[in-house]
Every structure is written in C-alpha cells, then in structure tokens.
Design a protein around this motif. Sequence first.
Motif, PDB file in Angstrom:
ATOM      1  N   PRO A   1       0.924  -1.173  -0.130  1.00 25.90           N
ATOM      2  CA  PRO A   1       0.055  -0.263  -0.013  1.00 25.90           C
ATOM      3  C   PRO A   1       0.896   1.228   0.021  1.00 25.90           C
ATOM      4  CG  PRO A   1      -0.882  -1.718   1.628  1.00 25.90           C
ATOM      5  CD  PRO A   1       0.640  -2.056   1.202  1.00 25.90           C
ATOM      6  N   ALA A   2       0.340   2.356  -0.756  1.00 25.39           N
ATOM      7  CA  ALA A   2       0.915   3.404  -0.399  1.00 25.39           C
ATOM      8  C   ALA A   2       1.216   4.130   1.075  1.00 25.39           C
ATOM      9  CB  ALA A   2       0.391   4.716  -1.193  1.00 25.39           C
ATOM     10  N   ALA A   3       2.363   4.718   1.001  1.00 27.07           N
ATOM     11  CA  ALA A   3       2.877   5.250   2.293  1.00 27.07           C
ATOM     12  C   ALA A   3       1.579   6.069   3.065  1.00 27.07           C
ATOM     13  CB  ALA A   3       4.162   6.060   2.376  1.00 27.07           C
ATOM     14  N   PRO A   4       1.519   6.099   4.123  1.00 23.21           N
ATOM     15  CA  PRO A   4       0.470   6.945   4.769  1.00 23.21           C
ATOM     16  C   PRO A   4       0.552   8.120   4.574  1.00 23.21           C
ATOM     17  CG  PRO A   4       1.146   5.174   6.347  1.00 23.21           C
ATOM     18  CD  PRO A   4       2.090   5.109   5.244  1.00 23.21           C
ATOM     19  N   LYS A   5      -0.397   9.090   4.378  1.00 18.78           N
ATOM     20  CA  LYS A   5      -0.102  10.578   4.140  1.00 18.78           C
ATOM     21  C   LYS A   5      -0.754  11.439   5.428  1.00 18.78           C
ATOM     22  CE  LYS A   5      -3.633  10.720   0.607  1.00 18.78           C
ATOM     23  NZ  LYS A   5      -4.048   9.194   0.641  1.00 18.78           N
ATOM     24  N   ALA A   6      -0.497  12.517   5.607  1.00 16.79           N
ATOM     25  CA  ALA A   6      -1.054  13.304   6.569  1.00 16.79           C
ATOM     26  C   ALA A   6      -2.902  13.339   6.255  1.00 16.79           C
ATOM     27  CB  ALA A   6      -0.622  14.704   6.731  1.00 16.79           C
ATOM     28  N   ALA A   7      -3.722  13.166   7.260  1.00 13.09           N
ATOM     29  CA  ALA A   7      -5.143  13.413   7.136  1.00 13.09           C
ATOM     30  C   ALA A   7      -5.444  14.935   6.792  1.00 13.09           C
ATOM     31  CB  ALA A   7      -5.828  13.149   8.434  1.00 13.09           C
ATOM     32  N   SER A   8      -6.184  15.100   5.700  1.00 11.14           N
ATOM     33  CA  SER A   8      -6.671  16.209   5.240  1.00 11.14           C
ATOM     34  C   SER A   8      -8.077  16.100   4.814  1.00 11.14           C
ATOM     35  CB  SER A   8      -5.733  16.730   3.969  1.00 11.14           C
ATOM     36  OG  SER A   8      -5.843  15.624   3.099  1.00 11.14           O
ATOM     37  N   LYS A   9      -8.583  17.176   4.378  1.00 18.22           N
ATOM     38  CA  LYS A   9     -10.104  17.219   3.956  1.00 18.22           C
ATOM     39  C   LYS A   9     -10.016  16.508   2.775  1.00 18.22           C
ATOM     40  CE  LYS A   9     -11.672  21.588   6.004  1.00 18.22           C
ATOM     41  NZ  LYS A   9     -12.132  22.922   6.030  1.00 18.22           N
ATOM     42  N   PRO A  10     -11.230  15.810   2.209  1.00 18.47           N
ATOM     43  CA  PRO A  10     -11.249  15.207   1.020  1.00 18.47           C
ATOM     44  C   PRO A  10     -11.212  16.245  -0.149  1.00 18.47           C
ATOM     45  CG  PRO A  10     -12.994  14.401   2.477  1.00 18.47           C
ATOM     46  CD  PRO A  10     -12.334  15.685   3.316  1.00 18.47           C
ATOM     47  N   ASP A  11     -10.097  15.861  -0.906  1.00 16.77           N
ATOM     48  CA  ASP A  11      -9.799  16.770  -2.289  1.00 16.77           C
ATOM     49  C   ASP A  11     -10.713  16.114  -3.500  1.00 16.77           C
ATOM     50  OD1 ASP A  11      -8.686  18.342  -4.035  1.00 16.77           O
ATOM     51  OD2 ASP A  11      -6.951  17.611  -4.042  1.00 16.77           O
ATOM     52  N   PRO A  12     -11.822  17.002  -3.968  1.00 14.71           N
ATOM     53  CA  PRO A  12     -12.435  16.588  -5.134  1.00 14.71           C
ATOM     54  C   PRO A  12     -11.771  16.798  -6.179  1.00 14.71           C
ATOM     55  CG  PRO A  12     -13.629  18.119  -3.771  1.00 14.71           C
ATOM     56  CD  PRO A  12     -12.278  18.189  -3.175  1.00 14.71           C
ATOM     57  N   ALA A  13     -10.631  17.125  -6.301  1.00 16.67           N
ATOM     58  CA  ALA A  13      -9.919  17.223  -7.608  1.00 16.67           C
ATOM     59  C   ALA A  13      -8.581  16.561  -7.689  1.00 16.67           C
ATOM     60  CB  ALA A  13      -9.501  18.748  -7.765  1.00 16.67           C
ATOM     61  N   ARG A  14      -8.483  15.453  -6.709  1.00 14.62           N
ATOM     62  CA  ARG A  14      -7.108  14.846  -6.702  1.00 14.62           C
ATOM     63  C   ARG A  14      -6.894  14.030  -7.749  1.00 14.62           C
ATOM     64  NH1 ARG A  14      -7.548   9.494  -4.223  1.00 14.62           N
ATOM     65  NH2 ARG A  14      -9.545   8.956  -3.610  1.00 14.62           N
ATOM     66  N   ALA A  15      -7.946  13.528  -8.590  1.00 11.38           N
ATOM     67  CA  ALA A  15      -7.854  12.990  -9.918  1.00 11.38           C
ATOM     68  C   ALA A  15      -9.074  12.865 -10.636  1.00 11.38           C
ATOM     69  CB  ALA A  15      -7.312  11.567  -9.553  1.00 11.38           C
TER      70      ALA A  15
ATOM     71  N   ASN B   1     -12.287  11.801 -11.808  1.00 12.84           N
ATOM     72  CA  ASN B   1     -13.322  10.763 -11.873  1.00 12.84           C
ATOM     73  C   ASN B   1     -13.064   9.756 -10.520  1.00 12.84           C
ATOM     74  OD1 ASN B   1     -14.818  11.119 -14.409  1.00 12.84           O
ATOM     75  ND2 ASN B   1     -12.984  10.035 -15.513  1.00 12.84           N
ATOM     76  N   THR B   2     -12.170  10.541  -9.524  1.00 14.32           N
ATOM     77  CA  THR B   2     -11.888   9.995  -8.335  1.00 14.32           C
ATOM     78  C   THR B   2     -13.235  10.055  -7.397  1.00 14.32           C
ATOM     79  OG1 THR B   2      -9.516  10.538  -8.577  1.00 14.32           O
ATOM     80  CG2 THR B   2     -10.544   9.930  -6.405  1.00 14.32           C
ATOM     81  N   PRO B   3     -13.687   8.966  -6.920  1.00 16.72           N
ATOM     82  CA  PRO B   3     -14.817   8.937  -6.094  1.00 16.72           C
ATOM     83  C   PRO B   3     -14.497   9.708  -4.680  1.00 16.72           C
ATOM     84  CG  PRO B   3     -13.727   6.754  -5.944  1.00 16.72           C
ATOM     85  CD  PRO B   3     -13.238   7.608  -7.080  1.00 16.72           C
ATOM     86  N   LYS B   4     -15.564  10.297  -4.311  1.00 16.20           N
ATOM     87  CA  LYS B   4     -15.452  11.031  -3.097  1.00 16.20           C
ATOM     88  C   LYS B   4     -16.083  10.261  -1.866  1.00 16.20           C
ATOM     89  CE  LYS B   4     -16.511  15.646  -5.379  1.00 16.20           C
ATOM     90  NZ  LYS B   4     -17.375  16.735  -5.211  1.00 16.20           N
ATOM     91  N   PRO B   5     -15.569  10.081  -0.787  1.00 17.20           N
ATOM     92  CA  PRO B   5     -15.932   9.488   0.391  1.00 17.20           C
ATOM     93  C   PRO B   5     -17.483  10.158   0.715  1.00 17.20           C
ATOM     94  CG  PRO B   5     -13.745  10.602   0.852  1.00 17.20           C
ATOM     95  CD  PRO B   5     -14.287  11.053  -0.171  1.00 17.20           C
ATOM     96  N   PHE B   6     -18.490   9.444   0.869  1.00 14.72           N
ATOM     97  CA  PHE B   6     -18.209   7.999   0.777  1.00 14.72           C
ATOM     98  C   PHE B   6     -19.308   7.273  -0.118  1.00 14.72           C
ATOM     99  CE2 PHE B   6     -17.995   9.421   5.144  1.00 14.72           C
ATOM    100  CZ  PHE B   6     -16.907   8.651   5.917  1.00 14.72           C
ATOM    101  N   GLU B   7     -18.795   7.381  -1.122  1.00 17.12           N
ATOM    102  CA  GLU B   7     -19.465   6.795  -2.450  1.00 17.12           C
ATOM    103  C   GLU B   7     -19.461   5.420  -2.202  1.00 17.12           C
ATOM    104  OE1 GLU B   7     -18.932   8.181  -6.489  1.00 17.12           O
ATOM    105  OE2 GLU B   7     -18.067  10.008  -5.773  1.00 17.12           O
TER     106      GLU B   7
ATOM    107  N   ALA C   1     -13.404  12.688   6.409  1.00 13.64           N
ATOM    108  CA  ALA C   1     -14.799  12.508   5.945  1.00 13.64           C
ATOM    109  C   ALA C   1     -15.481  12.418   7.021  1.00 13.64           C
ATOM    110  CB  ALA C   1     -14.653  11.443   5.013  1.00 13.64           C
ATOM    111  N   LEU C   2     -15.030  11.630   8.164  1.00 15.61           N
ATOM    112  CA  LEU C   2     -16.054  11.165   9.244  1.00 15.61           C
ATOM    113  C   LEU C   2     -15.918  12.710  10.189  1.00 15.61           C
ATOM    114  CD1 LEU C   2     -15.053   7.804  10.270  1.00 15.61           C
ATOM    115  CD2 LEU C   2     -17.265   8.685   9.619  1.00 15.61           C
ATOM    116  N   ASP C   3     -14.996  13.247  10.262  1.00 10.56           N
ATOM    117  CA  ASP C   3     -14.896  14.439  10.772  1.00 10.56           C
ATOM    118  C   ASP C   3     -15.792  15.679  10.449  1.00 10.56           C
ATOM    119  OD1 ASP C   3     -12.977  13.564  12.612  1.00 10.56           O
ATOM    120  OD2 ASP C   3     -11.240  14.455  11.746  1.00 10.56           O
ATOM    121  N   LEU C   4     -15.866  15.790   9.013  1.00 12.11           N
ATOM    122  CA  LEU C   4     -16.720  16.594   8.423  1.00 12.11           C
ATOM    123  C   LEU C   4     -18.121  16.332   8.450  1.00 12.11           C
ATOM    124  CD1 LEU C   4     -14.704  17.150   4.969  1.00 12.11           C
ATOM    125  CD2 LEU C   4     -14.990  18.660   6.918  1.00 12.11           C
TER     126      LEU C   4
END
Length: 470
Positions: A91-105, A107-113, A456-459
């Motif tokens: 798996p990819a290395a863990p990254k810092a938690a952040s707000k969901p980024d709708p533009a990260r790629a 057609n990338t699904p948004k939590p919690f699709e 996403a749960l925080d939001l």
Amino acid sequence: MKNTAWLAFEIDRSAKTPVFEQICAFIRTRAVSGDLPEGSKLPASREFAAQLGVSRPTVVTAYEQLLAEGYVRSRVGSGYFLCDLGEVELPAAPKAASKPDPARAPNTPKPFEYGQPDMRLFPHRQWAKSVAKVCRSQPESMLTGGTDFGNLALRRAIADYVSEWRGISAVPDQIAITAGSSDALELCMRTLSQRGDAIGLEDPGYLPASAFAQAQGLSKVHLPVDDQGACLPARGETPSLVVLTPSHQYPLGGSMSPNRRLDFIRWANDRGGWIVEDDYDSEFRYAGRPIPALAGFDHLRRTIYVGSFSKIFSNTLRLGYVILPEPLVPQFHDTFDRFRPKASLMPQAALADYISSGAFYRHLRRVRRIYGQRRKLLLDRLRQDFADFGHFQDHQAGMQLVFHLNPPFHDIDIAAKAARLGVRTPPLSAVCAKAQGRNGLMLGFSGFDEDEITAALDLLHSCFVAETQG
C-alpha cells in the motif's frame, strides 16, 4: 538460512506493533527492495522463532498472514516461498489526514461513495505480465476469436472460480461475458421479459435495475425487505422474473435466510418463473466463509447468476458475466445475436491468464484484508462518535453499510450538508420506491484509505452538530 537478510532482523520489544506484524513488515519490505528475491524460501518456523527469541506459533501466524495477503505461497512438506514481486504491491505510504480533495484525480470517487474499489491497490505489474504474456503467445485473441458469449479461456476460468468460491457447478457454454453486472441485468430483462410484463424488484434496491425495467416498459412489483431478505410477491402480483441480492442485500446488508431462499425457489418452480441473482460483492465477507450463492442452492434450475469483476478487480475494464440454466442458453444466444455483445474482447484473454495463474485470488485476499481494516475504522468511529445520531447493523460483509438516523435527523438534509463539504453520503430514502420509514446514510468504505475516511467522518460529524444546533 543462506540469505543473510534474515539475520539482519531483530524484534523491537518496546514497539506497540505486535511481534507477528513486525515479522510480516520485515518480509514485505525486504521482498519489495529485492533483498529477498522471488522464490526465496522462508526459514523454518521453529528455526526462525529460535533466532528471534519468540514462540513458534508467533512465526507461524506471520507466515499465514503473508500467505493470505499473497506475499508467499506454501508447498506441502517444503515450507513457504516468496511470490513473484509482480504479484503484490505494498500500500502507498500513509499521508497526513486532510480534507477530502475533490480534484485529486479525474473521476476519483468522493468519500463515502459506495461500491467503489480502490484502484490505487490495482496490481499493475502482475496485470501487465498477463497482458504481455497474451500479446506474445496469442495476440490475435485480444481482437478476434471470441464467440458471442466471449473468450472461452475466461469462461473456463470463471467456471472454476464459481465452483470453488460460490458452490455453482456450470460449464463454459453456460457462461456469457458481459460489460459488467448492469449489462448482465439488462440482458436478462431483454431475454426473459416482454413490454408490459411484471418484474419483481427489491425495495429498497438497486436503482439501475429499476431504470432498466422502466426503459423496457416493464411493470415493477416492489418487494419489501425484512430481516429475512426480500419478501415474495404478494397475492395477486404476477411477476415472472425477480431480481434479488440474497448473499448481501443491496443496500441494507444482511443475507437472505435459508427458508426465504426455499420459498423463492418454490415460487419460481410453481410459476415457471425466473430468479436473477445479482451477486455484486459476495467476495467481501470479513468473518467466516462467503454466503453460498442461491444459484448453487438451486443447482441453476430456475436461477440465473450475475457476477462482476468491477467490485473486486477493476471498475474500468467493465467486465462481468452471467451464468445460465441450460434451457436458457439458446435464448441468450439469440439476444446476443440481436443486440451484439457490449463487453470488450481485448482484456478477456489477459483476465483469463490472471485468474488461472492464481494472481487474482492473491489480489482478492489482499484487498479483502485492507477493506476489512477500513471497515473496522469506520465502525469504531461510528460507535464512538456518532451514537447520538444513529445506529447501524454490522453484517460483517460488503463494501458499504447503512447508518440509520435517529429522529429528528433526515437523511436528505444531512446528505446535502455533507455534499457541500465534499463528502458524498447517498440517502437511503432515495433508493426506496414504496418502502416507508427508511432514513439513513449509505457509507462506502472500500475506495478510501484510513486518512480519507477519518477526515470525511470529521466533516460528517460537523454536519450532525450543525443540524443539532441549527
């Protein structure tokens, strides 16, 4: 232990990480770095335990975990050996938690699709090996040579797969490759129904199936769902075809009881009707073995089985399949002849090789483990921080769950608030036709890593708090 890489490892007694997981992490990392090449034999469990100063069962647990993840293979009487590196990816290395980024790629699904596989876990290297192998040995199979039911090698691989995993006995001639499960459902309706016929659909249920029925001029009979699964058509209702999700009801979860399964089989036999079993995510069961398929229970007498690779492998290849009772095979050939297959022939031979090589099963074990961890995080957070807002049933299966809301919260209102923050929580009431009192949020967890789920749960929590204060 000829390879000195084994001698470089020591247990960190002060770490919170369990000892068996430290062993797993060491072997995974060294395998990826190349320090432990393909085919390397793992040390005998007793010898390795003595070297590390731990119990033999601890080492055995680590080896069995790596076997389940697909990093090693076992040979009876010979021990454990590392798989080809192309067969697994860390798996990819863990990254810092952040707000969901709708533009990260795109057609990338948004939590919690819901129903989304995590394509970041796709086994690109092993898939490339299967594609390259087919290109070298039988390149023509990627463009020609398939029948209207699809590539024969893939149909053979599917027959073996469903026999082992779903208890269904079928020959390749009973299997047709489709462009995903939605295409398979549409084909079943085209073949087995005529305009004006009635069709039974679960309520709440899968909206595309309802849309297909509407488009083909079918009269929809809504089947309420209770704690045993979908209910039989009521007296006076006369569908000749029903579409069911008996292994894991969509979207509520839960499996159909054995008695209700028998009731539907009797109903189909008495009416001369047909059952379409949409087995959309049965591979993802996190306790015990998968629930047996209704089609296996029925021995493919009155049940048509629909499966898909979109949930467990890739949602971009758009490949699924339908397994038919023998008497229906000629009718489906006629339908394929009239409407032409929609499934691309190009990836079918490669997928057949990928399954037959065992890589598919290793990938399935790996993603099931990862999705299970994500599911646990979601459930733990819901129990801890959302108990005042609603509740859920843990069916220990699937790629999503329903969080049922307490009064005075309304799913449409909460979903709208969440959407404005970049979080998609489809409301349960939106997939109901006549079902009353369904008020909940559908939360998919499989397509998102733990940091994304946490953010996403925080939001989502802030949406409930705002609703309470507003």
